[in-house]
Design a protein around this motif. Sequence first.
Motif, PDB file in Angstrom:
ATOM      1  N   ILE A   1      42.926  49.396  35.779  1.00  0.00           N
ATOM      2  CA  ILE A   1      42.485  48.009  35.897  1.00  0.00           C
ATOM      3  C   ILE A   1      41.203  47.754  35.110  1.00  0.00           C
ATOM      4  O   ILE A   1      41.071  46.732  34.419  1.00  0.00           O
ATOM      5  N   ASP A   2      40.267  48.703  35.191  1.00  0.00           N
ATOM      6  CA  ASP A   2      39.021  48.519  34.424  1.00  0.00           C
ATOM      7  C   ASP A   2      39.304  48.509  32.922  1.00  0.00           C
ATOM      8  O   ASP A   2      38.705  47.731  32.176  1.00  0.00           O
ATOM      9  N   ARG A   3      40.202  49.383  32.480  1.00  0.00           N
ATOM     10  CA  ARG A   3      40.557  49.400  31.059  1.00  0.00           C
ATOM     11  C   ARG A   3      41.190  48.079  30.653  1.00  0.00           C
ATOM     12  O   ARG A   3      40.901  47.534  29.583  1.00  0.00           O
ATOM     13  N   LEU A   4      42.073  47.570  31.510  1.00  0.00           N
ATOM     14  CA  LEU A   4      42.715  46.290  31.226  1.00  0.00           C
ATOM     15  C   LEU A   4      41.675  45.183  31.102  1.00  0.00           C
ATOM     16  O   LEU A   4      41.708  44.381  30.162  1.00  0.00           O
ATOM     17  N   HIS A   5      40.747  45.167  32.027  1.00  0.00           N
ATOM     18  CA  HIS A   5      39.700  44.144  31.992  1.00  0.00           C
ATOM     19  C   HIS A   5      38.875  44.254  30.709  1.00  0.00           C
ATOM     20  O   HIS A   5      38.573  43.235  30.067  1.00  0.00           O
ATOM     21  N   ASN A   6      38.540  45.464  30.332  1.00  0.00           N
ATOM     22  CA  ASN A   6      37.737  45.657  29.120  1.00  0.00           C
ATOM     23  C   ASN A   6      38.490  45.205  27.866  1.00  0.00           C
ATOM     24  O   ASN A   6      37.896  44.636  26.947  1.00  0.00           O
ATOM     25  N   ILE A   7      39.789  45.481  27.838  1.00  0.00           N
ATOM     26  CA  ILE A   7      40.600  45.058  26.696  1.00  0.00           C
ATOM     27  C   ILE A   7      40.631  43.537  26.599  1.00  0.00           C
ATOM     28  O   ILE A   7      40.479  42.947  25.526  1.00  0.00           O
TER      29      ILE A   7
ATOM     30  N   VAL B   1      41.633  35.866  34.254  1.00  0.00           N
ATOM     31  CA  VAL B   1      42.856  36.231  33.548  1.00  0.00           C
ATOM     32  C   VAL B   1      43.494  37.468  34.176  1.00  0.00           C
ATOM     33  O   VAL B   1      44.705  37.501  34.429  1.00  0.00           O
ATOM     34  N   VAL B   2      42.677  38.483  34.436  1.00  0.00           N
ATOM     35  CA  VAL B   2      43.204  39.714  35.030  1.00  0.00           C
ATOM     36  C   VAL B   2      43.689  39.462  36.448  1.00  0.00           C
ATOM     37  O   VAL B   2      44.699  40.036  36.883  1.00  0.00           O
ATOM     38  N   SER B   3      43.000  38.596  37.194  1.00  0.00           N
ATOM     39  CA  SER B   3      43.421  38.322  38.579  1.00  0.00           C
ATOM     40  C   SER B   3      44.788  37.648  38.611  1.00  0.00           C
ATOM     41  O   SER B   3      45.515  37.756  39.604  1.00  0.00           O
ATOM     42  N   TRP B   4      45.147  36.952  37.544  1.00  0.00           N
ATOM     43  CA  TRP B   4      46.478  36.346  37.482  1.00  0.00           C
ATOM     44  C   TRP B   4      47.554  37.418  37.599  1.00  0.00           C
ATOM     45  O   TRP B   4      48.590  37.195  38.232  1.00  0.00           O
TER      46      TRP B   4
END
Length: 341
Positions: A242-248, A221-224
């Motif tokens: 980016i890490d925060r986004l992934h964690n969310i 999803v994040v790679s999109w």
Amino acid sequence: MSIQLTSESRSILEATLFSAVSHISNLNLSLDDGSYPVIPAVTLWVMEKSEPSLMSDVDERGLRDHLMQLLEEYRRLDEHALSPRKRLWYDNIALHHNERAPFRLEFHEIAEAFYQSGFVATDLFREIFDATADDLFNHFEEGNVIEWGDPEPASSTGTKAGLESESVPVFDHYKAYWDADQYPKDLEPLDFAVKLLVDDLGRMDDGRHEDFWTTVDSSVVVSWLERERSTLHGILTERNCIDRLHNIVVSYVASQCEVEHWWASLGYPLRYSMRQHADSREVVSLIAAVLEVNDVIDRIGPEEVYDMFCRRHVLPNVTRVAPLRETISSTGKRCRVERAR
């Protein structure tokens, strides 16, 4: 002491108890495994919508209190019959106590609990249950020919194939949900990225795949975002977000997996009845009753399950134009956001 009722009133109560237990049995069969809890208020609501003539007879003869008493006593009987198997199951899987016991009651177990285990019941319940036992046994036997977990294709409305009705639902949950709120303006880049990703997932969560959220890979999803919104991804990279986004996203997907479990646990007969006959207030109330009896209402809000019910509540010929989507901001606060045009 036996309650004095006319033969006509007694016949109505027999028919009503049979109908109620049949609805409960159908809810059982709608689950891949496990037993559906007996919830008198939910059963009564379903009967009012599906058996209006019978319920009219109940009310005309002042039998509603008797009916509620019968439903409550059947709930206790079901619980009494299920308890030994639950104890045996959980005693043997102490390390997996959060798993739902993968069995449902056979009618002979309910009958044994009623006739042989010293179950305490009123004379009215004993008389009415005894009078309907043979018919209930046959109904349960008919249901047993259905293989547990037998896959049935879901329609675009999120209901099982073959359950479509030509009647117009009393309330358009899909439209009401997407028309609800506008998303906050001037979102920060991280919030906007979350909005885009969750919005995209929301478009896919339309009920065609009942286990949709268990298939979501947060990394994909994040790679999109990197592929489709490279400028935004670059800003987040510069800000070390980016890490925060992934964690969310991971947290959001995990929460939706649990919501999805309880959405499925409503059973498709109840979901379909709610789709046809209930407004938003009624649906939330019915969902809350199911969550409460499962002791999860402190962890899963009925509104969260209702949101998924709405997303998966696509009516035939609905035109999806700029619908509103639900997301979670970087602070963890849920809000609804409009799809990017």
